[in-house]
Design a protein around this motif. Structure first.
Motif, PDB file in Angstrom:
ATOM      1  N   LEU A 231      56.337 -18.828  15.639  1.00 24.09           N
ATOM      2  CA  LEU A 231      55.176 -17.629  17.044  1.00 24.09           C
ATOM      3  C   LEU A 231      55.567 -16.110  17.027  1.00 24.09           C
ATOM      4  O   LEU A 231      57.090 -16.889  17.776  1.00 24.09           O
ATOM      5  N   HIS A 232      55.963 -15.409  17.018  1.00 22.05           N
ATOM      6  CA  HIS A 232      56.347 -14.589  17.341  1.00 22.05           C
ATOM      7  C   HIS A 232      55.034 -13.150  18.769  1.00 22.05           C
ATOM      8  O   HIS A 232      53.892 -13.735  18.611  1.00 22.05           O
ATOM      9  N   VAL A 233      55.535 -12.698  19.304  1.00 24.93           N
ATOM     10  CA  VAL A 233      55.225 -11.574  20.594  1.00 24.93           C
ATOM     11  C   VAL A 233      55.127 -10.361  20.089  1.00 24.93           C
ATOM     12  O   VAL A 233      56.248  -9.756  19.610  1.00 24.93           O
ATOM     13  N   LEU A 234      53.823  -8.808  20.088  1.00 29.68           N
ATOM     14  CA  LEU A 234      54.259  -7.717  19.494  1.00 29.68           C
ATOM     15  C   LEU A 234      55.372  -7.843  21.410  1.00 29.68           C
ATOM     16  O   LEU A 234      54.090  -7.159  22.080  1.00 29.68           O
ATOM     17  N   ALA A 235      56.242  -7.219  20.914  1.00 30.88           N
ATOM     18  CA  ALA A 235      56.874  -5.743  21.880  1.00 30.88           C
ATOM     19  C   ALA A 235      56.762  -4.800  21.529  1.00 30.88           C
ATOM     20  O   ALA A 235      56.636  -4.244  20.730  1.00 30.88           O
ATOM     21  N   PRO A 236      57.526  -4.075  22.151  1.00 32.91           N
ATOM     22  CA  PRO A 236      57.854  -2.501  22.149  1.00 32.91           C
ATOM     23  C   PRO A 236      58.699  -1.780  21.320  1.00 32.91           C
ATOM     24  O   PRO A 236      58.522  -0.856  20.426  1.00 32.91           O
ATOM     25  N   ASP A 237      58.905  -3.167  21.092  1.00 26.68           N
ATOM     26  CA  ASP A 237      60.742  -2.829  19.600  1.00 26.68           C
ATOM     27  C   ASP A 237      59.938  -3.894  17.946  1.00 26.68           C
ATOM     28  O   ASP A 237      60.877  -3.926  17.095  1.00 26.68           O
ATOM     29  N   GLY A 238      58.946  -4.130  18.363  1.00 26.32           N
ATOM     30  CA  GLY A 238      58.744  -4.771  17.303  1.00 26.32           C
ATOM     31  C   GLY A 238      58.150  -6.056  16.775  1.00 26.32           C
ATOM     32  O   GLY A 238      57.843  -6.792  18.354  1.00 26.32           O
ATOM     33  N   TRP A 239      57.860  -7.196  16.676  1.00 27.67           N
ATOM     34  CA  TRP A 239      57.923  -8.864  16.754  1.00 27.67           C
ATOM     35  C   TRP A 239      58.945  -8.912  17.114  1.00 27.67           C
ATOM     36  O   TRP A 239      59.726  -9.231  16.597  1.00 27.67           O
ATOM     37  N   THR A 240      58.516 -10.461  17.790  1.00 24.44           N
ATOM     38  CA  THR A 240      59.811 -10.567  18.404  1.00 24.44           C
ATOM     39  C   THR A 240      59.768 -12.320  18.241  1.00 24.44           C
ATOM     40  O   THR A 240      58.224 -13.049  18.888  1.00 24.44           O
ATOM     41  N   ARG A 241      60.948 -13.154  17.534  1.00 25.96           N
ATOM     42  CA  ARG A 241      60.205 -14.661  17.627  1.00 25.96           C
ATOM     43  C   ARG A 241      60.131 -15.172  18.940  1.00 25.96           C
ATOM     44  O   ARG A 241      61.295 -14.649  20.084  1.00 25.96           O
ATOM     45  N   LEU A 242      59.266 -16.369  18.990  1.00 24.11           N
ATOM     46  CA  LEU A 242      59.438 -16.563  20.384  1.00 24.11           C
ATOM     47  C   LEU A 242      59.980 -17.942  19.923  1.00 24.11           C
ATOM     48  O   LEU A 242      58.623 -18.947  19.119  1.00 24.11           O
ATOM     49  N   ALA A 243      60.695 -19.310  20.292  1.00 24.58           N
ATOM     50  CA  ALA A 243      60.144 -20.387  20.736  1.00 24.58           C
ATOM     51  C   ALA A 243      59.836 -21.208  21.636  1.00 24.58           C
ATOM     52  O   ALA A 243      58.653 -20.950  21.973  1.00 24.58           O
ATOM     53  N   GLY A 244      59.011 -22.666  21.171  1.00 22.27           N
ATOM     54  CA  GLY A 244      58.354 -23.214  21.295  1.00 22.27           C
ATOM     55  C   GLY A 244      57.298 -23.004  20.573  1.00 22.27           C
ATOM     56  O   GLY A 244      56.780 -22.722  20.069  1.00 22.27           O
ATOM     57  N   THR A 245      56.287 -23.268  21.560  1.00 22.17           N
ATOM     58  CA  THR A 245      54.899 -23.702  21.024  1.00 22.17           C
ATOM     59  C   THR A 245      53.564 -22.248  21.436  1.00 22.17           C
ATOM     60  O   THR A 245      54.115 -22.278  22.437  1.00 22.17           O
ATOM     61  N   ARG A 246      52.866 -22.697  21.151  1.00 20.38           N
ATOM     62  CA  ARG A 246      51.821 -21.702  21.382  1.00 20.38           C
ATOM     63  C   ARG A 246      50.987 -22.205  23.199  1.00 20.38           C
ATOM     64  O   ARG A 246      50.852 -22.973  23.475  1.00 20.38           O
ATOM     65  N   PRO A 247      51.553 -20.600  23.837  1.00 26.90           N
ATOM     66  CA  PRO A 247      50.506 -21.056  25.852  1.00 26.90           C
ATOM     67  C   PRO A 247      49.528 -21.812  25.442  1.00 26.90           C
ATOM     68  O   PRO A 247      48.859 -21.417  24.654  1.00 26.90           O
ATOM     69  N   THR A 248      49.631 -21.892  26.189  1.00 25.83           N
ATOM     70  CA  THR A 248      48.306 -22.641  26.886  1.00 25.83           C
ATOM     71  C   THR A 248      47.445 -21.832  27.234  1.00 25.83           C
ATOM     72  O   THR A 248      47.466 -20.769  27.697  1.00 25.83           O
ATOM     73  N   GLY A 249      45.955 -21.082  26.676  1.00 24.85           N
ATOM     74  CA  GLY A 249      44.972 -20.377  27.243  1.00 24.85           C
ATOM     75  C   GLY A 249      45.055 -19.207  25.947  1.00 24.85           C
ATOM     76  O   GLY A 249      44.353 -18.531  26.591  1.00 24.85           O
ATOM     77  N   ALA A 250      46.447 -19.064  25.256  1.00 30.47           N
ATOM     78  CA  ALA A 250      45.678 -18.250  24.284  1.00 30.47           C
ATOM     79  C   ALA A 250      44.982 -18.880  23.421  1.00 30.47           C
ATOM     80  O   ALA A 250      44.528 -19.655  22.908  1.00 30.47           O
ATOM     81  N   THR A 251      43.967 -17.376  22.757  1.00 26.89           N
ATOM     82  CA  THR A 251      42.895 -17.654  21.948  1.00 26.89           C
ATOM     83  C   THR A 251      42.836 -16.940  20.782  1.00 26.89           C
ATOM     84  O   THR A 251      44.251 -15.921  20.670  1.00 26.89           O
ATOM     85  N   THR A 252      42.398 -17.640  19.952  1.00 20.69           N
ATOM     86  CA  THR A 252      42.580 -17.070  18.335  1.00 20.69           C
ATOM     87  C   THR A 252      41.536 -16.095  17.985  1.00 20.69           C
ATOM     88  O   THR A 252      40.649 -15.588  18.776  1.00 20.69           O
ATOM     89  N   LEU A 253      42.236 -14.720  17.797  1.00 27.46           N
ATOM     90  CA  LEU A 253      41.795 -13.960  17.320  1.00 27.46           C
ATOM     91  C   LEU A 253      41.399 -13.267  15.713  1.00 27.46           C
ATOM     92  O   LEU A 253      42.569 -13.896  14.882  1.00 27.46           O
ATOM     93  N   THR A 254      40.352 -12.603  15.546  1.00 33.41           N
ATOM     94  CA  THR A 254      40.462 -12.528  13.907  1.00 33.41           C
ATOM     95  C   THR A 254      41.216 -11.225  13.883  1.00 33.41           C
ATOM     96  O   THR A 254      41.579 -10.632  14.466  1.00 33.41           O
ATOM     97  N   ARG A 255      41.677 -10.738  12.182  1.00 38.02           N
ATOM     98  CA  ARG A 255      42.108  -9.430  12.461  1.00 38.02           C
ATOM     99  C   ARG A 255      41.016  -8.406  13.341  1.00 38.02           C
ATOM    100  O   ARG A 255      42.445  -7.435  13.291  1.00 38.02           O
ATOM    101  N   GLN A 256      40.321  -8.019  12.561  1.00 34.21           N
ATOM    102  CA  GLN A 256      39.137  -6.835  13.329  1.00 34.21           C
ATOM    103  C   GLN A 256      39.547  -6.951  14.503  1.00 34.21           C
ATOM    104  O   GLN A 256      39.391  -5.647  15.390  1.00 34.21           O
TER     105      GLN A 256
END
Length: 79
Positions: free
Chosen positions: A31-56
């Motif tokens: 899992l990565h999060v988009l941060a001001p300096d690019g993609w940052t790797r996250l430890a752990g699992t998908r956050p509760t409440g995160a929704t899936t998005l299409t590419r669009q």
């Protein structure tokens, strides 16, 4: 010929600091999060409440938030 790595995009729930939520990407079970300096790797699992998005949907999120669309193609790999 190999298939391109699949990237799944997600969005976190809105917060006061991030009213549109944060953009997440999952590639190779990492899992990565988009941060001001690019993609940052996250430890752990998908956050509760995160929704899936299409590419669009991810592209639309980037446009609303002022992020470069090319970042969607730059999610790091494990290799």
């Amino acid at each position: 010929m190999t298939r391109p790595d699949t990237v799944r995009f997600l969005r976190t729930e809105p917060t006061m600091a991030f009213p549109e939520g944060r953009l997440l990407a999952m590639r190779e079970a990492q899992l990565h999060v988009l941060a001001p300096d690019g993609w940052t790797r996250l430890a752990g699992t998908r956050p509760t409440g995160a929704t899936t998005l299409t590419r669009q949907d991810a592209e639309d999120w980037c446009e609303r938030e002022g992020w470069d669309l090319h970042l969607l193609d730059q999610v790091p790999t494990l290799a």
